[in-house]
Design a protein around this motif. Structure first.
Motif, PDB file in Angstrom:
ATOM      1  N   GLY A 280      -2.573 -28.535 -10.329  1.00 56.25           N
ATOM      2  CA  GLY A 280      -1.862 -27.685  -9.388  1.00 56.25           C
ATOM      3  C   GLY A 280      -1.684 -26.273  -9.916  1.00 56.25           C
ATOM      4  O   GLY A 280      -1.854 -25.292  -9.171  1.00 56.25           O
ATOM      5  N   LEU A 281      -1.347 -26.160 -11.188  1.00 59.79           N
ATOM      6  CA  LEU A 281      -1.168 -24.836 -11.787  1.00 59.79           C
ATOM      7  C   LEU A 281      -2.493 -24.097 -11.874  1.00 59.79           C
ATOM      8  O   LEU A 281      -2.543 -22.868 -11.685  1.00 59.79           O
ATOM      9  CB  LEU A 281      -0.535 -24.991 -13.173  1.00 59.79           C
ATOM     10  N   ILE A 282      -3.575 -24.818 -12.140  1.00 62.77           N
ATOM     11  CA  ILE A 282      -4.899 -24.186 -12.173  1.00 62.77           C
ATOM     12  C   ILE A 282      -5.251 -23.618 -10.800  1.00 62.77           C
ATOM     13  O   ILE A 282      -5.717 -22.469 -10.678  1.00 62.77           O
ATOM     14  CB  ILE A 282      -5.967 -25.189 -12.642  1.00 62.77           C
ATOM     15  N   ARG A 283      -5.015 -24.392  -9.755  1.00 62.57           N
ATOM     16  CA  ARG A 283      -5.315 -23.896  -8.393  1.00 62.57           C
ATOM     17  C   ARG A 283      -4.483 -22.666  -8.073  1.00 62.57           C
ATOM     18  O   ARG A 283      -4.991 -21.693  -7.482  1.00 62.57           O
ATOM     19  CB  ARG A 283      -5.044 -24.998  -7.364  1.00 62.57           C
ATOM     20  N   TYR A 284      -3.213 -22.706  -8.459  1.00 66.14           N
ATOM     21  CA  TYR A 284      -2.311 -21.571  -8.207  1.00 66.14           C
ATOM     22  C   TYR A 284      -2.822 -20.312  -8.894  1.00 66.14           C
ATOM     23  O   TYR A 284      -2.914 -19.236  -8.279  1.00 66.14           O
ATOM     24  CB  TYR A 284      -0.914 -21.942  -8.695  1.00 66.14           C
ATOM     25  N   LYS A 285      -3.208 -20.407 -10.148  1.00 65.76           N
ATOM     26  CA  LYS A 285      -3.669 -19.234 -10.878  1.00 65.76           C
ATOM     27  C   LYS A 285      -5.019 -18.746 -10.366  1.00 65.76           C
ATOM     28  O   LYS A 285      -5.278 -17.529 -10.308  1.00 65.76           O
ATOM     29  CB  LYS A 285      -3.740 -19.541 -12.379  1.00 65.76           C
ATOM     30  N   ARG A 286      -5.888 -19.677  -9.993  1.00 66.67           N
ATOM     31  CA  ARG A 286      -7.211 -19.275  -9.504  1.00 66.67           C
ATOM     32  C   ARG A 286      -7.132 -18.498  -8.195  1.00 66.67           C
ATOM     33  O   ARG A 286      -8.042 -17.727  -7.872  1.00 66.67           O
ATOM     34  CB  ARG A 286      -8.098 -20.514  -9.332  1.00 66.67           C
TER      35      ARG A 286
END
Length: 346
Positions: A280-286
């Motif tokens: 989830g955090l990866i998607r948010y940052k991307r």
């Protein structure tokens, strides 16, 4: 080459080295001073001097000796590449550390020199993201994916307001969110409040950072601690309330952080380390990032390590963490447990 060991918090040789080249927040004397102040760690740096006595290469580190095995790293820092330009400099800096019976950990992002050293093994990888904010605001907005623009519009329509933290009461409100996220989302203890207070004193109060809070109906719903070093604004700590996630406060506070970086004349926002299992955090940052790279965790571990005592102690720490982050434990007790135990999680 002449190699010397210095205190990077106070020695002018270290400041001369890190301000004379492109370095990161985690090389800075201010960050290293926060580690020393909070945890009492003996922060050191090995520095190579040229024939004129000027610093040309270096590496900061902490060597910990406690009830577990002796170990050397730069704890609680996303990454910290050794400041070297070739294999000879690298070996001159690290060889002395490898003579001791200890584990040595290193996180590299910007240099691959240590990755060529067969005395180290790759034990993990993580992702790193950054946002280029050197364009004007309209261009950045246009280049955002539709999901990011929708999230920002949702936050504004939901009445999310961004507040710049002004005092320790604001810091406390953010820290309480931080404790709850660590406890209920990840099953982990939080860093000590003294760590956040030291960061506030050294960076935010000195106008080298800002704590931005997203507020909904007078309540703090999310926040990000941003820290400045050289041309970058570092997104160092984020916390948010699970009850307000539908209002997308995290998106708006990051967007305002990007605008803050522009106003400060900075070139990029460093979004830091994300473990591979934090999807989830990866998607948010991307949604916002213009760069993505890999952080590599390297480890030198001599024969016989970890010892039986070390493995037993780490098992006990895991068990204590599980007990102290149970929902039945008051948040204040979980926070106090972090004050006592967090220094051992390295």
């Amino acid at each position: 080459m002449t190699v010397t060991t210095v205190d990077p918090v106070s020695d002018p040789l270290w400041r001369q080295l890190v301000t004379g080249r492109e370095t990161t927040l985690f090389h800075s004397p201010d960050w290293l001073g926060v580690l020393a102040r909070t945890y009492g760690f003996p922060v050191q740096a090995r520095v190579i001097l040229d024939d004129a006595g000027l610093p040309v290469a270096g590496m900061p580190y902490v060597t910990v000796r406690d009830f577990m095995d002796r170990r050397t790293s730069l704890p609680f820092s996303d990454f910290c590449d050794p400041l070297v330009s070739d294999d000879d400099q690298w070996r001159a800096l690290v060889d002395g550390l490898l003579l001791e019976p200890q584990r040595v950990d290193l996180r590299c992002l910007h240099t691959d020199v240590p990755l060529r050293d067969d005395r180290f093994t790759v034990v993990d990888r993580a992702l790193w993201h950054a946002i280029d904010v050197r364009r004007d605001e309209d261009a950045i907005w246009t280049d955002l994916p539709g999901s990011a623009r929708r999230a920002l519009r949702r936050a504004r329509s939901a009445g999310v307001e961004i507040k710049v933290a002004q005092d320790e009461a604001d810091l406390r409100a953010f820290y309480e969110l931080h404790v709850r996220v660590r406890k209920y989302k990840y099953g982990l203890l939080a860093q000590p409040y003294d760590f956040m207070k030291a960061i506030w004193d050294v960076f935010v109060a000195a106008d080298h950072g800002a704590l931005l809070l997203a507020v909904i109906d007078g309540q703090v719903a999310a926040g990000v601690m941003f820290l400045e070093w050289q041309d970058l604004l570092y997104y160092k700590f984020n916390a948010s309330a699970a009850t307000h996630l539908d209002a997308r406060p995290n998106d708006l506070v990051l967007w305002e952080g990007m605008r803050h970086a522009q106003k400060r004349g900075l070139g990029r926002v460093d979004l830091g380390l994300t473990d591979g299992d934090q999807e989830g955090l990866i998607r948010y940052k991307r949604k916002y990032a213009s760069e993505e790279k890999t952080i590599t965790l390297l480890r030198h571990q001599p024969p016989g390590l970890p010892s039986d005592n070390d493995q037993l102690a780490r098992g006990m720490l895991r068990d204590m963490t599980r007990l102290l982050t149970d929902e039945s434990v008051p948040d204040t007790v979980s926070a106090q447990a972090g004050d006592v135990l967090y220094r051992y999680f390295i």
